[in-house]
Design a protein around this motif. Sequence first.
Motif: not given
Length: 425
Positions: A21-22, A25-26, A145
């Motif tokens: 997911e990170e 997003q990047d 999380t």
Amino acid sequence: MESARIIATVARIVRDVGIAEEIAQDALVSALEQWPRSGVPERPGAWLTATAKHRAVDLVRRRETYARKLAEVGRELPEESYDPEPSGPGDIDDDVLRLIFTACHPVLSAGARAALTLRLVGGLRTDEIARAFLVPEATVAARITRAKRTLAKAGVEFEVPYGEERAARLGSVLEVVYLIFNEGYAATAGDDLLRPGLCEDALRLARVLAALVPAEGEAQGLAALLELQASRTAARTGPDGRPVLLAEQNRRRWDRLLIRRGFAALERAGDGRSYGPYALQAAIAACHARAASYEETDWATIAALYGRLGVLAPSPVVELNRAVAVSMTEGPAAALPIVDALAAEPALARYHLLPSVRGDLLARLGRAAEARAEFERAAALTRNESERGLLRARVGELGESETGEAEVSGELETGEAGELGAGEG
């Protein structure tokens, strides 16, 4: 629109949905920085996917312990290559299915599955999920999380399970989609009866799942159920937002396209004799959809279907729904003992639809004072303001009746105790 596919593609490489997911997003941030200068690519989805994959490969390269994984990824990812995009909205690749099964892994709680699925597959922001379920944003953030950490700690494989494991996992996937739709269709709390965004997300997920596992009868049954239930959305509330009971709904406002889609999915669910719980609920919804008017509803078949559902998935809520159908075929006197027997069920101790159903039956029997007390109790128990207003209106109607009788026909959409089995699951 591209989020789920990008996350799914990257998760296959890095084997961690949180990191995936990170990275996704990047890639979106890179697009926001570059596209204003260079223009939007001809195939923006492919650009985003390729950018995210290259970032994933770079991450793997930096981890010496993943040298073998890098070699595997390198063989399947030529430099500067774009993955082909889906040819249409329904053409979803297996990576998305892997993501759904990962987000709905049984190692997670039901609440965590719902939040993580909406986040990763539905593309909702944390604040949107928090508003949907009426909990603080911090609670949802912590839930998501923890879910990611739990998946990583448990070493959950990013894959579509097969055989017995798939059968065990599929139920979890179907359940979370069902729960999301149920919350949208009859909101637990708040001012509004409906939360259309949740219904739309759940319906989209059900369609994706049905397309990706076409041989699974219960996946088709769930899709049929949600299509048929969603078809009534426009008619379920009036201009002032207040609920409109099934008996009073304008059936011309029911969405005929969604009804046709529901019928088609139910046909794909298999032989009616082999229906599972979701397909049985879809068959009940289909009885309503086929009826030209409320008076023409085949309540006898509905009661029989609830009887079958109670054998496959025993539940006091299913029994409450059956009681409503029995009251429509045999009269309120036949249904009242069924409802009274449910009063001792701990699961229904604070379930507002139990006194609501009982109040309906008592009103139809002319026992106005008792019915009024039941509707007052139901109004005190519900946390949904629209439902509370409706129940208080019933109290007023009964109080104004000179004969002690009131017209309380079909209070529930197959019980408003939930056409979906009242939050079953």
